[in-house]
Design a protein around this motif. Structure first.
Motif, PDB file in Angstrom:
ATOM      1  N   GLN A 156       0.842  -1.212   0.000  1.00  0.00           N
ATOM      2  CA  GLN A 156       0.000   0.000   0.000  1.00  0.00           C
ATOM      3  C   GLN A 156       0.874   1.259   0.000  1.00  0.00           C
ATOM      4  OE1 GLN A 156      -0.973   2.131   3.137  1.00  0.00           O
ATOM      5  NE2 GLN A 156      -1.775   3.446   1.511  1.00  0.00           N
ATOM      6  N   LEU A 198      -1.389   3.146  -2.756  1.00  0.00           N
ATOM      7  CA  LEU A 198      -2.766   2.690  -3.006  1.00  0.00           C
ATOM      8  C   LEU A 198      -3.748   3.482  -2.141  1.00  0.00           C
ATOM      9  CD1 LEU A 198      -2.134  -1.176  -2.943  1.00  0.00           C
ATOM     10  CD2 LEU A 198      -2.141   0.356  -4.933  1.00  0.00           C
ATOM     11  N   GLU A 243      -6.532   2.397  -0.994  1.00  0.00           N
ATOM     12  CA  GLU A 243      -6.954   1.495   0.081  1.00  0.00           C
ATOM     13  C   GLU A 243      -6.579   0.068  -0.312  1.00  0.00           C
ATOM     14  OE1 GLU A 243     -11.221   2.056   0.317  1.00  0.00           O
ATOM     15  OE2 GLU A 243     -11.558   0.750  -1.392  1.00  0.00           O
ATOM     16  N   VAL A 244      -6.615  -0.815   0.666  1.00  0.00           N
ATOM     17  CA  VAL A 244      -6.423  -2.248   0.391  1.00  0.00           C
ATOM     18  C   VAL A 244      -7.672  -2.969   0.880  1.00  0.00           C
ATOM     19  CG1 VAL A 244      -5.077  -4.318   0.892  1.00  0.00           C
ATOM     20  CG2 VAL A 244      -3.918  -2.113   0.680  1.00  0.00           C
ATOM     21  N   LYS A 258      -6.616   2.572   5.992  1.00  0.00           N
ATOM     22  CA  LYS A 258      -6.661   2.251   4.551  1.00  0.00           C
ATOM     23  C   LYS A 258      -6.958   0.778   4.271  1.00  0.00           C
ATOM     24  CE  LYS A 258      -3.807   6.084   2.957  1.00  0.00           C
ATOM     25  NZ  LYS A 258      -4.878   6.903   2.414  1.00  0.00           N
TER      26      LYS A 258
END
Ligand code: ATP
Length: 212
Positions: A31, A36, A38-39, A73
């Motif tokens: 991430q 990113l 979100e994961v 996240k």
């Protein structure tokens, strides 16, 4: 053509039976490395390439929720459980591309899973829906030959620029941990402290999971 300028969503699929630090730390490092948005942790309902999970989907979801509660996240996504039936990643990604049409998807995968990627149902279609982020798992090198080796050579990029179709490899802290080993420790009554989050250990004890 201009490079994709939207956000990427990480997809972390697995049985999570139970979730452990070998799932969590790599997810965080990917991430951060790829920025990113979100994961999404997606527990499978009925895996198609392996033994069925030892505990119910409800227990596996509850443990994931406890494990990720402190990471803003990280998100639990029950899409495969809600769909029911055998869990095929290609179907999950089709659902997610409809849900997030403006986002790029990044499917995270350890090298153990990637080595068998060409056995996944409609694996070529998966690359038309998502990028792959490969993380090295102890003792599991990236294949250099065969379908998967060819795919890696053809699709590898140093940095993601497209919403799908590319493969990156992300260096992560190596943690030699597996859910299989944890289930065996729990069955034998071996202490599992510091191998998975303590709220998850408490949940396992409370519900007397993995004893048989
Ligand atoms: P099991 O031992 O039951 O097969 P597992 O620990 O391998 O489980 P899964 O839920 O099957 O966990 O794995 C989901 C994903 O997490 C896969 O992509 C796998 O490569 C990755 N993964 C699991 N453990 C690790 C680890 N220790 N380091 C890096 N990646 C991991």
């Amino acid at each position: 053509m201009n490079a994709f300028s939207g956000q990427y969503i990480g997809i972390n699929g697995g049985t999570f039976d139970p979730i452990h630090f070998g799932h969590l730390r790599p997810a965080l490092e990917v991430q951060l490395a790829l920025g990113l948005e979100e994961v999404r942790f997606i527990p499978c309902y009925k895996p198609v390439h392996r033994d069925q999970p030892s505990v119910s989907a409800e227990h596996r979801c509850a443990m994931i929720a406890l494990a990720i509660a402190s990471q803003p996240k990280f998100v639990l996504d029950k899409v495969e459980i809600e769909q029911g039936g055998p869990s095929y990643m290609v179907h999950t990604l089709q659902t997610l591309t409809k849900r997030y049409p403006a986002k790029g998807l990044v499917l995270m995968m350890g090298t153990d899973a990637f080595a068998k990627f060409d056995t996944w149902f409609e694996w070529q279609t998966i690359l038309k829906l998502a990028n792959l982020a490969i993380t090295h798992r102890p003792g599991e090198p990236i294949p250099q030959s065969g379908e998967v080796g060819q795919l890696f050579k053809k699709s590898w990029v140093p940095k993601l620029t497209e919403p799908f179709g590319q493969i990156v490899d992300v260096p992560i802290t190596q943690l030699e941990l597996s859910a299989t080993a944890l289930r065996s420790y729990l069955k034998q009554g071996v202490c599992v402290d510091y191998l998975l989050p303590s709220p998850v250990i408490n949940y396992i004890q409370q519900h007397q999971l993995y004893q048989e």
